[in-house]
Scaffold this motif. Structure first.
Motif, mmCIF file in Angstrom:
data_model
loop_
_atom_site.group_PDB
_atom_site.id
_atom_site.type_symbol
_atom_site.label_atom_id
_atom_site.label_comp_id
_atom_site.label_asym_id
_atom_site.label_seq_id
_atom_site.Cartn_x
_atom_site.Cartn_y
_atom_site.Cartn_z
ATOM 1 N N THR A 129 0.859 -1.185 0.000
ATOM 2 C CA THR A 129 0.000 0.000 0.000
ATOM 3 C C THR A 129 0.895 1.235 0.000
ATOM 4 O O THR A 129 1.885 1.294 0.717
ATOM 5 C CB THR A 129 -0.968 -0.006 1.197
ATOM 6 O OG1 THR A 129 -1.878 1.091 1.096
ATOM 7 C CG2 THR A 129 -0.251 0.065 2.534
ATOM 8 N N GLN A 130 0.557 2.217 -0.833
ATOM 9 C CA GLN A 130 1.402 3.390 -1.027
ATOM 10 C C GLN A 130 1.163 4.430 0.061
ATOM 11 O O GLN A 130 0.014 4.836 0.296
ATOM 12 C CB GLN A 130 1.129 4.030 -2.394
ATOM 13 C CG GLN A 130 1.892 5.312 -2.654
ATOM 14 C CD GLN A 130 3.375 5.086 -2.852
ATOM 15 O OE1 GLN A 130 3.776 4.219 -3.634
ATOM 16 N NE2 GLN A 130 4.199 5.870 -2.169
ATOM 17 N N VAL A 131 2.248 4.859 0.674
ATOM 18 C CA VAL A 131 2.219 5.974 1.624
ATOM 19 C C VAL A 131 3.071 7.093 1.047
ATOM 20 O O VAL A 131 4.234 6.884 0.720
ATOM 21 C CB VAL A 131 2.758 5.550 2.999
ATOM 22 C CG1 VAL A 131 2.903 6.766 3.909
ATOM 23 C CG2 VAL A 131 1.856 4.509 3.631
ATOM 24 N N THR A 132 2.484 8.274 0.918
ATOM 25 C CA THR A 132 3.210 9.429 0.417
ATOM 26 C C THR A 132 3.104 10.552 1.438
ATOM 27 O O THR A 132 1.995 10.932 1.833
ATOM 28 C CB THR A 132 2.645 9.897 -0.927
ATOM 29 O OG1 THR A 132 2.685 8.804 -1.863
ATOM 30 C CG2 THR A 132 3.454 11.051 -1.482
ATOM 31 N N VAL A 133 4.252 11.063 1.866
ATOM 32 C CA VAL A 133 4.292 12.128 2.850
ATOM 33 C C VAL A 133 4.822 13.382 2.175
ATOM 34 O O VAL A 133 5.952 13.405 1.697
ATOM 35 C CB VAL A 133 5.169 11.759 4.057
ATOM 36 C CG1 VAL A 133 5.106 12.859 5.111
ATOM 37 C CG2 VAL A 133 4.735 10.425 4.645
ATOM 38 N N SER A 134 4.015 14.421 2.134
ATOM 39 C CA SER A 134 4.409 15.666 1.489
ATOM 40 C C SER A 134 5.035 16.608 2.504
ATOM 41 O O SER A 134 4.650 16.640 3.675
ATOM 42 C CB SER A 134 3.199 16.327 0.838
ATOM 43 O OG SER A 134 2.243 16.684 1.815
ATOM 44 N N SER A 135 5.979 17.401 2.028
ATOM 45 C CA SER A 135 6.680 18.336 2.934
ATOM 46 C C SER A 135 5.970 19.680 2.995
ATOM 47 O O SER A 135 5.075 19.970 2.239
ATOM 48 C CB SER A 135 8.113 18.520 2.457
ATOM 49 O OG SER A 135 8.129 18.979 1.128
#
Length: 123
Positions: A117-123
């Protein structure tokens, strides 16, 4: 046949939280080890956390210690990864895995894998 299905990955801002779930089927997991790994683009699949299903003993990578928590629900046959204080470097595909031969931090220890499952953390 053991089947693992992950869910809960999404886009989140840095500092936020997510809880990943891994629903297991095919057998009970008493005596087995369960783990979470992650793989960023162009990188190897890295160990995140693991636990003994029966006894609840947990292990964490240094990079997530104090921020992530692995847990399980025996009745639901589900493993969770609670992720707090997320950072952009936590961005990856997260996989759950099950071992019937022991516990460890390498991918070769684990025989059964979910699809990720894709986890994307934006800054």
């Amino acid at each position: 046949q053991v089947q693992l299905v992950e869910s809960g990955g999404e886009l989140v801002q840095a500092g936020g939280s997510l809880r990943l779930s891994c629903a297991a089927s095919g057998r009970t997991f008493s005596g087995y080890a369960v783990a979470w790994f992650r793989q960023a683009p162009g990188k190897e699949r890295d160990f995140v956390a693991a636990m003994w299903w029966s006894w609840g003993t947990t292990y964490y990578a240094d990079t997530v210690k104090g921020r992530f928590t692995i847990s399980r629900d025996n009745g639901a046959n589900t493993v969770y990864l609670q992720m707090n204080s997320l950072k952009p470097e936590d961005t990856a595909v997260y996989y759950c895995a099950v071992s019937d031969t022991g516990i460890g931090t390498t991918t070769t220890t684990y025989r059964y894998w979910g699809q990720g499952t894709q986890v994307t953390v934006s800054s």
